[in-house]
Design a protein around this motif. Sequence first.
Motif, PDB file in Angstrom:
ATOM      1  N   ASN A  76       0.809  -1.159   0.084  1.00 35.87           N
ATOM      2  CA  ASN A  76      -0.081  -0.077   0.038  1.00 35.87           C
ATOM      3  C   ASN A  76       0.910   1.159  -0.271  1.00 35.87           C
ATOM      4  OD1 ASN A  76      -2.402   1.772   0.313  1.00 35.87           O
ATOM      5  ND2 ASN A  76      -1.947   1.911   2.433  1.00 35.87           N
ATOM      6  N   GLN A  77       2.132   1.287   0.902  1.00 39.04           N
ATOM      7  CA  GLN A  77       2.613   2.405   0.858  1.00 39.04           C
ATOM      8  C   GLN A  77       3.659   2.487  -0.405  1.00 39.04           C
ATOM      9  OE1 GLN A  77       2.675   4.626   3.267  1.00 39.04           O
ATOM     10  NE2 GLN A  77       1.692   3.893   4.829  1.00 39.04           N
ATOM     11  N   LEU A  78       4.061   1.418  -1.040  1.00 37.82           N
ATOM     12  CA  LEU A  78       4.567   1.499  -2.229  1.00 37.82           C
ATOM     13  C   LEU A  78       3.664   1.991  -3.320  1.00 37.82           C
ATOM     14  CD1 LEU A  78       6.703  -1.704  -2.547  1.00 37.82           C
ATOM     15  CD2 LEU A  78       7.409   0.655  -2.869  1.00 37.82           C
ATOM     16  N   GLY A  79       2.480   1.720  -3.490  1.00 35.03           N
ATOM     17  CA  GLY A  79       1.459   2.155  -4.445  1.00 35.03           C
ATOM     18  C   GLY A  79       1.195   4.054  -3.957  1.00 35.03           C
ATOM     19  N   ALA A  91       1.861   2.140  -9.062  1.00 36.07           N
ATOM     20  CA  ALA A  91       0.927   2.445  -8.126  1.00 36.07           C
ATOM     21  C   ALA A  91      -0.289   1.570  -8.137  1.00 36.07           C
ATOM     22  CB  ALA A  91       0.345   3.917  -8.222  1.00 36.07           C
ATOM     23  N   MET A  92      -0.828   1.325  -9.323  1.00 39.85           N
ATOM     24  CA  MET A  92      -2.205   0.494  -9.536  1.00 39.85           C
ATOM     25  C   MET A  92      -1.778  -0.977  -9.081  1.00 39.85           C
ATOM     26  SD  MET A  92      -5.331   0.130 -10.407  1.00 39.85           S
ATOM     27  CE  MET A  92      -5.682   1.204 -11.497  1.00 39.85           C
ATOM     28  N   GLU A  93      -0.474  -1.426  -9.754  1.00 37.36           N
ATOM     29  CA  GLU A  93       0.006  -2.929  -9.312  1.00 37.36           C
ATOM     30  C   GLU A  93       0.098  -3.038  -8.081  1.00 37.36           C
ATOM     31  OE1 GLU A  93       3.506  -3.154 -11.752  1.00 37.36           O
ATOM     32  OE2 GLU A  93       2.384  -3.144 -13.615  1.00 37.36           O
ATOM     33  N   TYR A  94       0.831  -2.163  -7.173  1.00 33.41           N
ATOM     34  CA  TYR A  94       0.970  -2.311  -5.697  1.00 33.41           C
ATOM     35  C   TYR A  94      -0.369  -2.233  -4.961  1.00 33.41           C
ATOM     36  CZ  TYR A  94       5.960  -1.680  -6.303  1.00 33.41           C
ATOM     37  OH  TYR A  94       7.273  -1.977  -6.777  1.00 33.41           O
ATOM     38  N   TYR A  95      -1.127  -1.370  -5.238  1.00 34.06           N
ATOM     39  CA  TYR A  95      -2.444  -1.494  -4.385  1.00 34.06           C
ATOM     40  C   TYR A  95      -3.264  -2.784  -4.781  1.00 34.06           C
ATOM     41  CZ  TYR A  95      -2.062   3.598  -3.772  1.00 34.06           C
ATOM     42  OH  TYR A  95      -1.655   4.887  -3.512  1.00 34.06           O
ATOM     43  N   LEU A  96      -3.194  -3.250  -5.891  1.00 32.82           N
ATOM     44  CA  LEU A  96      -4.050  -4.486  -6.354  1.00 32.82           C
ATOM     45  C   LEU A  96      -3.359  -5.665  -5.652  1.00 32.82           C
ATOM     46  CD1 LEU A  96      -4.739  -4.033 -10.193  1.00 32.82           C
ATOM     47  CD2 LEU A  96      -6.386  -3.717  -8.004  1.00 32.82           C
ATOM     48  N   LYS A  97      -2.022  -5.669  -5.518  1.00 27.12           N
ATOM     49  CA  LYS A  97      -1.428  -6.676  -4.657  1.00 27.12           C
ATOM     50  C   LYS A  97      -1.781  -6.763  -3.570  1.00 27.12           C
ATOM     51  CE  LYS A  97       2.994  -7.779  -7.272  1.00 27.12           C
ATOM     52  NZ  LYS A  97       4.375  -7.698  -7.136  1.00 27.12           N
ATOM     53  N   ALA A  98      -1.755  -5.621  -2.765  1.00 23.61           N
ATOM     54  CA  ALA A  98      -2.130  -5.474  -1.432  1.00 23.61           C
ATOM     55  C   ALA A  98      -3.305  -5.945  -1.370  1.00 23.61           C
ATOM     56  CB  ALA A  98      -2.097  -3.826  -0.966  1.00 23.61           C
ATOM     57  N   LEU A  99      -4.458  -5.500  -2.086  1.00 22.63           N
ATOM     58  CA  LEU A  99      -5.827  -5.962  -2.011  1.00 22.63           C
ATOM     59  C   LEU A  99      -5.996  -7.516  -2.284  1.00 22.63           C
ATOM     60  CD1 LEU A  99      -7.583  -2.736  -3.344  1.00 22.63           C
ATOM     61  CD2 LEU A  99      -7.545  -3.700  -1.068  1.00 22.63           C
ATOM     62  N   LYS A 100      -5.350  -7.976  -2.873  1.00 21.59           N
ATOM     63  CA  LYS A 100      -5.153  -9.435  -3.138  1.00 21.59           C
ATOM     64  C   LYS A 100      -4.817 -10.213  -1.980  1.00 21.59           C
ATOM     65  CE  LYS A 100      -3.534 -13.262  -6.186  1.00 21.59           C
ATOM     66  NZ  LYS A 100      -2.800 -13.603  -7.369  1.00 21.59           N
ATOM     67  N   LEU A 101      -3.851  -9.664  -1.205  1.00 19.96           N
ATOM     68  CA  LEU A 101      -3.456 -10.111   0.007  1.00 19.96           C
ATOM     69  C   LEU A 101      -4.515  -9.821   1.264  1.00 19.96           C
ATOM     70  CD1 LEU A 101       0.179  -9.403   0.125  1.00 19.96           C
ATOM     71  CD2 LEU A 101      -0.725 -11.438  -0.168  1.00 19.96           C
ATOM     72  N   GLU A 102      -4.905  -8.706   1.415  1.00 14.42           N
ATOM     73  CA  GLU A 102      -6.017  -8.266   2.132  1.00 14.42           C
ATOM     74  C   GLU A 102      -7.160  -7.486   1.605  1.00 14.42           C
ATOM     75  OE1 GLU A 102      -4.426  -6.466   5.928  1.00 14.42           O
ATOM     76  OE2 GLU A 102      -2.845  -7.363   5.736  1.00 14.42           O
ATOM     77  N   PRO A 103      -8.341  -8.209   1.154  1.00 17.55           N
ATOM     78  CA  PRO A 103      -9.236  -7.411   0.429  1.00 17.55           C
ATOM     79  C   PRO A 103      -9.871  -6.265   0.838  1.00 17.55           C
ATOM     80  CG  PRO A 103      -9.679  -9.860   0.200  1.00 17.55           C
ATOM     81  CD  PRO A 103      -8.332  -9.682   1.155  1.00 17.55           C
ATOM     82  N   ASP A 104      -9.810  -6.261   2.395  1.00 19.35           N
ATOM     83  CA  ASP A 104     -10.446  -5.076   3.270  1.00 19.35           C
ATOM     84  C   ASP A 104      -9.300  -4.038   3.776  1.00 19.35           C
ATOM     85  OD1 ASP A 104     -13.031  -6.118   2.851  1.00 19.35           O
ATOM     86  OD2 ASP A 104     -13.001  -7.212   4.603  1.00 19.35           O
TER      87      ASP A 104
END
Length: 159
Positions: A76-79, A91-104
Amino acid sequence: MKTPLVALLTVLCLGLGGAGFAGQARAMGSDSTAPAAKVDSYKEAVKLIDKEQYAKAIPLLQASIKEKGEYADALNQLGYANRKLGNWVPAMEYYLKALKLEPDHLGANEYLGELYLDQKDLAGAEGQLAKLKAACGDCDEFEELEESIADYKQENAIN
């Protein structure tokens, strides 16, 4: 009407929730990692992000991932750092990876919504707002994205 216990817990949560943020911009969104589990490079990166030194924060965040493995807070911070530097694709890639690990993950959902606004994708931002509403109700992240969407609509004369 709230019971005395609920009222006390509400006051305590509100009081503790604002601790540490007085006089400081809240640039990082919510962390889901316990403070004791955060590696030093992550902590230092967050300090740099708070000072808007995004480019300096990125290698520290990458080092924290090398040390600990991928985790939603660092992604999330990288995004966030990349988005603030105008690097929307990573930024998009990092946010999506974060949400894949923790959707909420509250921070990643909020910031992904803000990235959608940067890209003039109002529907995408509103989708993230709905996810935040389901995840946390009227939490800070929901309110901040809701305000960003309202500002976007006003600036672009959208009803």
